[in-house]
Motif scaffolding. Sequence first.
Motif, PDB file in Angstrom:
ATOM      1  N   TYR A  86     -28.645 -15.090   8.374  1.00 16.21           N
ATOM      2  CA  TYR A  86     -27.198 -15.001   8.601  1.00 16.21           C
ATOM      3  C   TYR A  86     -26.466 -15.648   7.434  1.00 16.21           C
ATOM      4  O   TYR A  86     -26.653 -16.840   7.157  1.00 16.21           O
ATOM      5  CB  TYR A  86     -26.836 -15.685   9.921  1.00 16.21           C
ATOM      6  N   LEU A  87     -25.670 -14.867   6.727  1.00 14.84           N
ATOM      7  CA  LEU A  87     -24.880 -15.324   5.583  1.00 14.84           C
ATOM      8  C   LEU A  87     -25.745 -16.033   4.538  1.00 14.84           C
ATOM      9  O   LEU A  87     -25.378 -17.077   4.004  1.00 14.84           O
ATOM     10  CB  LEU A  87     -23.734 -16.233   6.045  1.00 14.84           C
ATOM     11  N   GLY A  88     -26.928 -15.461   4.296  1.00 13.67           N
ATOM     12  CA  GLY A  88     -27.788 -15.970   3.237  1.00 13.67           C
ATOM     13  C   GLY A  88     -28.685 -17.122   3.636  1.00 13.67           C
ATOM     14  O   GLY A  88     -29.421 -17.638   2.792  1.00 13.67           O
ATOM     15  N   THR A  89     -28.656 -17.545   4.884  1.00 10.13           N
ATOM     16  CA  THR A  89     -29.508 -18.634   5.350  1.00 10.13           C
ATOM     17  C   THR A  89     -30.405 -18.134   6.481  1.00 10.13           C
ATOM     18  O   THR A  89     -29.936 -17.444   7.387  1.00 10.13           O
ATOM     19  CB  THR A  89     -28.666 -19.818   5.866  1.00 10.13           C
ATOM     20  N   LEU A  90     -31.691 -18.470   6.409  1.00 11.04           N
ATOM     21  CA  LEU A  90     -32.613 -18.109   7.471  1.00 11.04           C
ATOM     22  C   LEU A  90     -32.612 -19.213   8.519  1.00 11.04           C
ATOM     23  O   LEU A  90     -33.126 -20.311   8.291  1.00 11.04           O
ATOM     24  CB  LEU A  90     -34.025 -17.913   6.921  1.00 11.04           C
ATOM     25  N   TRP A  91     -32.014 -18.917   9.662  1.00 14.69           N
ATOM     26  CA  TRP A  91     -31.923 -19.895  10.750  1.00 14.69           C
ATOM     27  C   TRP A  91     -33.086 -19.679  11.692  1.00 14.69           C
ATOM     28  O   TRP A  91     -33.336 -18.576  12.156  1.00 14.69           O
ATOM     29  CB  TRP A  91     -30.605 -19.723  11.500  1.00 14.69           C
ATOM     30  N   TYR A  92     -33.804 -20.753  11.992  1.00 13.88           N
ATOM     31  CA  TYR A  92     -34.946 -20.649  12.892  1.00 13.88           C
ATOM     32  C   TYR A  92     -34.992 -21.776  13.914  1.00 13.88           C
ATOM     33  O   TYR A  92     -35.953 -21.900  14.659  1.00 13.88           O
ATOM     34  CB  TYR A  92     -36.246 -20.637  12.078  1.00 13.88           C
ATOM     35  N   ASP A  93     -33.941 -22.618  13.948  1.00  9.88           N
ATOM     36  CA  ASP A  93     -33.906 -23.718  14.899  1.00  9.88           C
ATOM     37  C   ASP A  93     -32.442 -24.130  15.097  1.00  9.88           C
ATOM     38  O   ASP A  93     -31.677 -24.158  14.134  1.00  9.88           O
ATOM     39  CB  ASP A  93     -34.716 -24.904  14.369  1.00  9.88           C
ATOM     40  N   PRO A  94     -32.011 -24.420  16.343  1.00  8.17           N
ATOM     41  CA  PRO A  94     -30.638 -24.901  16.550  1.00  8.17           C
ATOM     42  C   PRO A  94     -30.419 -26.235  15.854  1.00  8.17           C
ATOM     43  O   PRO A  94     -31.395 -26.921  15.525  1.00  8.17           O
ATOM     44  CB  PRO A  94     -30.556 -25.051  18.079  1.00  8.17           C
ATOM     45  N   PRO A  95     -29.143 -26.632  15.614  1.00  8.71           N
ATOM     46  CA  PRO A  95     -27.913 -25.944  16.034  1.00  8.71           C
ATOM     47  C   PRO A  95     -27.584 -24.753  15.142  1.00  8.71           C
ATOM     48  O   PRO A  95     -27.770 -24.795  13.933  1.00  8.71           O
ATOM     49  CB  PRO A  95     -26.848 -27.035  15.904  1.00  8.71           C
ATOM     50  N   PHE A  96     -27.093 -23.711  15.776  1.00 10.14           N
ATOM     51  CA  PHE A  96     -26.762 -22.451  15.123  1.00 10.14           C
ATOM     52  C   PHE A  96     -25.257 -22.405  14.865  1.00 10.14           C
ATOM     53  O   PHE A  96     -24.486 -22.997  15.621  1.00 10.14           O
ATOM     54  CB  PHE A  96     -27.186 -21.306  16.038  1.00 10.14           C
ATOM     55  N   PRO A  97     -24.778 -21.724  13.821  1.00  8.83           N
ATOM     56  CA  PRO A  97     -23.337 -21.668  13.548  1.00  8.83           C
ATOM     57  C   PRO A  97     -22.540 -21.108  14.728  1.00  8.83           C
ATOM     58  O   PRO A  97     -22.866 -20.046  15.266  1.00  8.83           O
ATOM     59  CB  PRO A  97     -23.242 -20.742  12.330  1.00  8.83           C
ATOM     60  N   VAL A  98     -21.506 -21.815  15.116  1.00  8.10           N
ATOM     61  CA  VAL A  98     -20.678 -21.403  16.250  1.00  8.10           C
ATOM     62  C   VAL A  98     -20.007 -20.059  15.988  1.00  8.10           C
ATOM     63  O   VAL A  98     -19.796 -19.258  16.907  1.00  8.10           O
ATOM     64  CB  VAL A  98     -19.621 -22.488  16.550  1.00  8.10           C
ATOM     65  N   HIS A  99     -19.701 -19.765  14.731  1.00 11.11           N
ATOM     66  CA  HIS A  99     -18.943 -18.554  14.418  1.00 11.11           C
ATOM     67  C   HIS A  99     -19.801 -17.290  14.371  1.00 11.11           C
ATOM     68  O   HIS A  99     -19.288 -16.200  14.152  1.00 11.11           O
ATOM     69  CB  HIS A  99     -18.218 -18.718  13.073  1.00 11.11           C
ATOM     70  N   PHE A 100     -21.116 -17.420  14.576  1.00 13.74           N
ATOM     71  CA  PHE A 100     -22.010 -16.274  14.447  1.00 13.74           C
ATOM     72  C   PHE A 100     -21.573 -15.059  15.281  1.00 13.74           C
ATOM     73  O   PHE A 100     -21.412 -13.961  14.742  1.00 13.74           O
ATOM     74  CB  PHE A 100     -23.446 -16.683  14.802  1.00 13.74           C
ATOM     75  N   PRO A 101     -21.359 -15.174  16.607  1.00  5.83           N
ATOM     76  CA  PRO A 101     -21.006 -13.973  17.374  1.00  5.83           C
ATOM     77  C   PRO A 101     -19.641 -13.408  17.005  1.00  5.83           C
ATOM     78  O   PRO A 101     -19.429 -12.189  17.099  1.00  5.83           O
ATOM     79  CB  PRO A 101     -21.040 -14.452  18.826  1.00  5.83           C
ATOM     80  N   PHE A 102     -18.718 -14.266  16.571  1.00 10.24           N
ATOM     81  CA  PHE A 102     -17.390 -13.771  16.204  1.00 10.24           C
ATOM     82  C   PHE A 102     -17.439 -12.998  14.882  1.00 10.24           C
ATOM     83  O   PHE A 102     -16.861 -11.914  14.762  1.00 10.24           O
ATOM     84  CB  PHE A 102     -16.410 -14.947  16.101  1.00 10.24           C
ATOM     85  N   VAL A 103     -18.146 -13.546  13.904  1.00 16.06           N
ATOM     86  CA  VAL A 103     -18.264 -12.858  12.611  1.00 16.06           C
ATOM     87  C   VAL A 103     -19.032 -11.551  12.763  1.00 16.06           C
ATOM     88  O   VAL A 103     -18.644 -10.516  12.211  1.00 16.06           O
ATOM     89  CB  VAL A 103     -18.949 -13.781  11.581  1.00 16.06           C
ATOM     90  N   MET A 104     -20.110 -11.576  13.543  1.00 19.26           N
ATOM     91  CA  MET A 104     -20.901 -10.364  13.719  1.00 19.26           C
ATOM     92  C   MET A 104     -20.132  -9.291  14.486  1.00 19.26           C
ATOM     93  O   MET A 104     -20.311  -8.092  14.235  1.00 19.26           O
ATOM     94  CB  MET A 104     -22.208 -10.700  14.445  1.00 19.26           C
ATOM     95  N   THR A 105     -19.267  -9.702  15.405  1.00 17.41           N
ATOM     96  CA  THR A 105     -18.420  -8.721  16.089  1.00 17.41           C
ATOM     97  C   THR A 105     -17.439  -8.089  15.108  1.00 17.41           C
ATOM     98  O   THR A 105     -17.256  -6.860  15.088  1.00 17.41           O
ATOM     99  CB  THR A 105     -17.659  -9.388  17.251  1.00 17.41           C
TER     100      THR A 105
END
Length: 280
Positions: A176-195
């Motif tokens: 997501y946005l150039g970073t491989l996330w594999y453990d929380p905490p996850f960016p809060v804005h993820f579902p809003f940006v992806m929508t």
Amino acid sequence: LPSMVMWGLTIALTYLIGRALQSRAAGVVGALALLCLPRAYFHAHFACFDVPVTFTWVLTAFCALRALRSRRWAVASGVALGLGFATKLNTFFLPFALFFVFAYDAWRYRRETGAWRAAGEARGPLTYMAWTAGSMLLLGAVVFFAHWPWLWWDTVARLREYIAFHARHVHYPVDYLGTLWYDPPFPVHFPFVMTLTTVPVATLLLSGIGLWVLVGRTLARHKGGVDALRSTGPVELWFWVNLLVPILVIAAPHTPIFGGIKHWLPSMPFFAVAAGLGAE
């Protein structure tokens, strides 16, 4: 094939929600907006849980809206919730969200009439709230238990195993946005940006207009009189709850990392209805 059928039924329910919220025209545009949502259309062709649980979420929400003023629909909402639990655990959050709507409905009634219960043989919001809560607790549990023979033996141990699986869910790696996330905490804005980046621009614009109109209507409902409340209930608040809760659950920083937009698909029918309202 079951996913395709359930997605078709979800589109039909979207039309009914648009008609209940505004008009037949808004329902038609909302249904078409959902039908033409690329990522949702894509997921509708998979043998996965995400589209079926979207259908059961919207079905339960629709039954609960009718249950604000109907005991028969209160019973139906319990069955629908049981089907949701039988599909995927997403629906766990829905009864709590709907309870907030029913509680607000009862509070408004109390503020306007000075009484929690209706006089004589009339039924107030607390009556329908009790019927819906009882139906969801009883019939929801019965449908969930009956649909899964695995639970019929060693029930307590297997329920614990089922709950533990979700409580300690694995994390799916997400780029997501150039970073491989594999453990929380996850960016809060993820579902809003992806929508914003996966919904067609025309639908986004129409939904923005519709949501702006709904903000004003929600505020007006909050200041309105008891006659309107008795006739329809807090339909706008019900709409906001169903639109936002699936997104906010994924936006929580310590929610397990599940991946793409399929995990807040239950929001999309309501987003599409907002587009229908905006178009009208």
